[in-house]
Design a protein around this motif. Structure first.
Motif, mmCIF file in Angstrom:
data_model
loop_
_atom_site.group_PDB
_atom_site.id
_atom_site.type_symbol
_atom_site.label_atom_id
_atom_site.label_comp_id
_atom_site.label_asym_id
_atom_site.label_seq_id
_atom_site.Cartn_x
_atom_site.Cartn_y
_atom_site.Cartn_z
ATOM 1 N N ARG A 55 6.868 8.390 61.014
ATOM 2 C CA ARG A 55 6.315 7.647 62.159
ATOM 3 C C ARG A 55 6.365 8.503 63.423
ATOM 4 O O ARG A 55 5.423 8.508 64.216
ATOM 5 C CB ARG A 55 7.058 6.333 62.360
ATOM 6 N N ARG A 58 3.548 11.019 63.322
ATOM 7 C CA ARG A 58 2.268 10.378 63.621
ATOM 8 C C ARG A 58 2.149 10.111 65.125
ATOM 9 O O ARG A 58 1.114 10.361 65.730
ATOM 10 C CB ARG A 58 2.122 9.089 62.830
ATOM 11 N N GLU A 59 3.224 9.629 65.738
ATOM 12 C CA GLU A 59 3.209 9.352 67.177
ATOM 13 C C GLU A 59 3.055 10.622 67.994
ATOM 14 O O GLU A 59 2.326 10.649 68.991
ATOM 15 C CB GLU A 59 4.477 8.601 67.581
ATOM 16 N N ARG A 60 3.711 11.689 67.566
ATOM 17 C CA ARG A 60 3.609 12.966 68.307
ATOM 18 C C ARG A 60 2.199 13.529 68.202
ATOM 19 O O ARG A 60 1.664 14.039 69.188
ATOM 20 C CB ARG A 60 4.641 13.971 67.773
ATOM 21 N N GLU A 63 0.112 11.686 70.639
ATOM 22 C CA GLU A 63 0.386 12.147 72.007
ATOM 23 C C GLU A 63 -0.324 13.473 72.296
ATOM 24 O O GLU A 63 -0.895 13.648 73.372
ATOM 25 C CB GLU A 63 1.891 12.324 72.214
#
Length: 95
Positions: A55, A58-60, A63
């Motif tokens: 997760r 995926r978030e990085r 960003e």
């Protein structure tokens, strides 16, 4: 004096040539960054990833894609400004 730049004073012709060269470089840079953004977007893992590391990955990526879009927005603004400068200099040369 180069024919493509019309009846400009030497300094105006040099400025116009520099603006066209700068515009070309920014267009190439923009295309390269768009390609990189597309490749980053394709790195987005499956929505079924469930571990915290997955997760976070995926978030990085999201960003980074957002940040790259910000860079693209600045480059588009720069392209627009260079184009306005070219048109302004061309108009001044036609007077």
């Amino acid at each position: 004096m180069d024919v493509p730049y019309g009846n400009f004073e030497p300094n105006q012709a040099d400025q116009l040539a520099a603006l066209w060269a700068q515009r070309k470089r920014i267009l190439l840079l923009t295309a390269d960054i768009r390609d990189a953004k597309l490749r980053l977007s394709m790195l987005d893992p499956s929505e079924f990833w469930s571990s915290s590391a997955q997760r976070a990955y995926r978030e990085r990526i999201a960003e980074i894609v957002h940040d790259v879009q910000g860079v693209l927005n600045h480059l588009i603004t720069a392209q627009d400004q260079i184009w306005r400068n070219i048109r302004q200099l061309q108009a001044a040369g036609e007077e």
